[in-house]
Design a protein around this motif. Structure first.
Motif, mmCIF file in Angstrom:
data_model
loop_
_atom_site.group_PDB
_atom_site.id
_atom_site.type_symbol
_atom_site.label_atom_id
_atom_site.label_comp_id
_atom_site.label_asym_id
_atom_site.label_seq_id
_atom_site.Cartn_x
_atom_site.Cartn_y
_atom_site.Cartn_z
ATOM 1 N N LYS A 127 35.668 -15.653 37.726
ATOM 2 C CA LYS A 127 34.861 -14.534 37.357
ATOM 3 C C LYS A 127 36.034 -13.356 37.027
ATOM 4 O O LYS A 127 35.809 -12.333 36.009
ATOM 5 N N ASP A 152 29.654 -19.545 38.547
ATOM 6 C CA ASP A 152 29.132 -18.533 39.530
ATOM 7 C C ASP A 152 27.654 -18.862 39.662
ATOM 8 O O ASP A 152 26.707 -19.076 38.886
ATOM 9 N N SER A 153 27.270 -19.028 41.069
ATOM 10 C CA SER A 153 25.745 -19.460 41.397
ATOM 11 C C SER A 153 24.831 -18.783 40.659
ATOM 12 O O SER A 153 23.771 -19.190 40.271
ATOM 13 N N GLU A 154 24.899 -17.346 40.893
ATOM 14 C CA GLU A 154 23.997 -16.600 40.301
ATOM 15 C C GLU A 154 23.860 -16.686 38.748
ATOM 16 O O GLU A 154 22.642 -16.755 38.119
ATOM 17 N N ASN A 222 31.809 -8.469 45.212
ATOM 18 C CA ASN A 222 31.802 -9.679 44.530
ATOM 19 C C ASN A 222 30.461 -9.508 43.767
ATOM 20 O O ASN A 222 30.258 -10.014 42.720
ATOM 21 N N LYS A 223 29.292 -8.952 44.262
ATOM 22 C CA LYS A 223 28.368 -8.637 43.311
ATOM 23 C C LYS A 223 28.708 -7.714 42.253
ATOM 24 O O LYS A 223 28.132 -7.814 41.208
ATOM 25 N N GLU A 226 30.005 -9.672 39.669
ATOM 26 C CA GLU A 226 29.053 -10.412 39.088
ATOM 27 C C GLU A 226 28.331 -9.404 37.943
ATOM 28 O O GLU A 226 27.618 -10.132 37.032
HETATM 29 MG MG MG Z 1 28.548 -15.848 42.937
#
Ligand code: MG
Ligand code: NAD
Length: 389
Positions: A127, A152-154, A222-223, A226
């Motif tokens: 990312k 990225d899982s999201e 991290n968020k 994201e």
């Molecule tokens: Mg993630």
């Protein structure tokens, strides 16, 4: 689907190993063209023995030398190379269809970009590349006919629940609900954060990940990264992205539509699910992840994020709003601060201070080219180190 030749950048890391785990389940669908790592030559040799890649690239020349000996002794035909140019080569070779970009940090930028320029199918875990270069990377993907699939899982979840092939351009999407676990310190009082150690920060309640992203999860940067990633991947305005803390990490993110519907993607917290989705896309393939037992989980919880205990999240939103190279600076300062925290040089609450000090110093210069992104990244690292010393 025809056999895909895959290059894995960062194959010895958490994402890299999960990718190989999925690939090993489908020998008829995927062949490994090349693997790469920074220094872990012992694990790389094991991976070469199992997957027989044409190339193995170590960033570090000394590690490459040791690996070369091991490969020779084992009678493998794998060619061992080293350095950034070799990473770019295995990311862009005409023999490659798919590139898993799973190097951590801005170091993943050049090879990810090489894959974009060569029009590859890019599975993007890295990312930081997108945060660092934003529109420039997206343009490189578009202009060269590359395909970008989020790992990225999201973002993989959002990609799964976004509309495809609908007549109206925005598909009736109202906003993105980006879920966050809240990290290992979600319930800690502010004062308690003064004394947390690197090992505590890396002990994530739901996910097992590399150390840099684990610290990012603990600070909630991290968020923040994201949010910026979602902005570029899905062309979403900052106010269309809402962070929702969801401690169980079962819902990986959601999309809200104008009619009041919310679509979510759920699953056990295991990166092999998004990796398999991207590897197989548009088909679904087995990932090795077990069924989600909803009755055992029984309850899912949601909270507002606490921007005062986790200022990194607010800093990321501010950098996105400021635009230009502010996200590039945010990312670089964060990498420096996280490394200093892992090395025991600064305390946990100093991480956001280093980042905001760096952003204050450098502002939001315009970002016109990739070369400028590299230069600003370099300057931001110097400015961040000055904040620390
Ligand atoms: Mg993630
Ligand atoms: P990791 O630290 O476990 O692995 C990093 C990999 O990159 C290793 O193979 C390492 O050898 C290689 N590497 C490190 N520095 C390098 C350099 N300077 N040059 C070349 N190679 C280098 O990290 P990870 O947890 O697998 O994360 C990788 C990326 O995926 C990060 O960008 C992270 O944000 C993202 N990501 C990870 C997860 C996860 O669950 N681990 C989830 C979402 C996104």
């Amino acid at each position: 689907m025809k056999m895909q030749n895959v290059t894995i950048l960062g194959s010895t890391g958490s994402i890299g190993q999960s990718t190989l785990d999925v690939i090993a389940r489908h020998p008829e669908k995927f062949a490994v063209h090349a693997l790469s790592a920074n220094t872990r030559h012992d694990l790389m040799l094991e991976q070469c023995l199992k997957f027989r890649p044409k190339y193995a690239v170590m960033l570090d020349e000394e590690s490459a030398g040791i690996l070369r000996e091991g490969v020779k002794r084992a009678g493998l035909e794998t060619e061992v190379e080293s350095g950034v140019m070799a990473l770019e080569k295995i990311a862009s070779s005409p023999d490659v269809d798919t590139v898993m970009a799973a190097i951590v940090g801005a170091a993943g930028m050049r090879p990810s970009l090489a894959a974009a320029m060569a029009g590859k199918r890019i599975l993007l875990a890295n990312k930081e590349t997108l945060v660092m270069t934003g529109k420039l990377f997206i343009d490189a993907v578009r202009e060269n006919g590359a395909t970008l699939l989020p790992i990225d899982s999201e973002h993989n979840a959002i990609f799964q629940v976004l509309p495809r092939d609908v007549a109206n351009r925005d598909g009736g999407v109202k906003r993105i609900l980006l879920t966050a676990s809240g990290g290992p310190f979600r319930t800690f009082a502010r004062e308690a954060l003064d004394h947390v150690t690197p090992d505590e920060a890396c002990n994530h309640p739901n996910w097992s990940m590399g150390r840099k992203i684990s610290v990012d999860s603990a600070t909630m940067m991290n968020k923040g990264l994201e949010v910026i990633e979602a902005h570029w991947l899905f062309d979403a305005a900052p106010e269309q992205i809402k962070v929702v803390v969801h401690p169980e990490s079962i819902i990986h993110s959601m999309v809200e539509y104008i009619d009041g519907s919310i679509l979510a993607q759920l699953g056990n917290p295991d990166m092999r699910t998004p990796i398999a989705y991207a590897l197989g896309f548009p088909d679904r393939i087995e990932s090795g992840v077990g069924s989600l037992d909803l009755c055992r989980i029984a309850a899912l919880h949601f909270e507002e994020p606490d921007y005062s205990r986790f200022p990194c999240l607010a800093l990321a939103f501010e950098a996105l709003e400021a635009g230009g190279a502010a996200p590039t600076i945010l990312n670089a300062a964060n990498e420096v601060a996280v490394q200093c925290f892992l090395d025991g040089k600064i305390r946990f609450p100093a991480i956001p201070n280093v980042i905001s000090g760096t952003l204050d110093k450098l502002g939001a210069p315009r970002l016109n080219s990739l070369e400028e992104a590299f230069e600003i990244d370099r300057m931001a690292r110097i400015a961040a180190r000055e904040q620390i010393s």
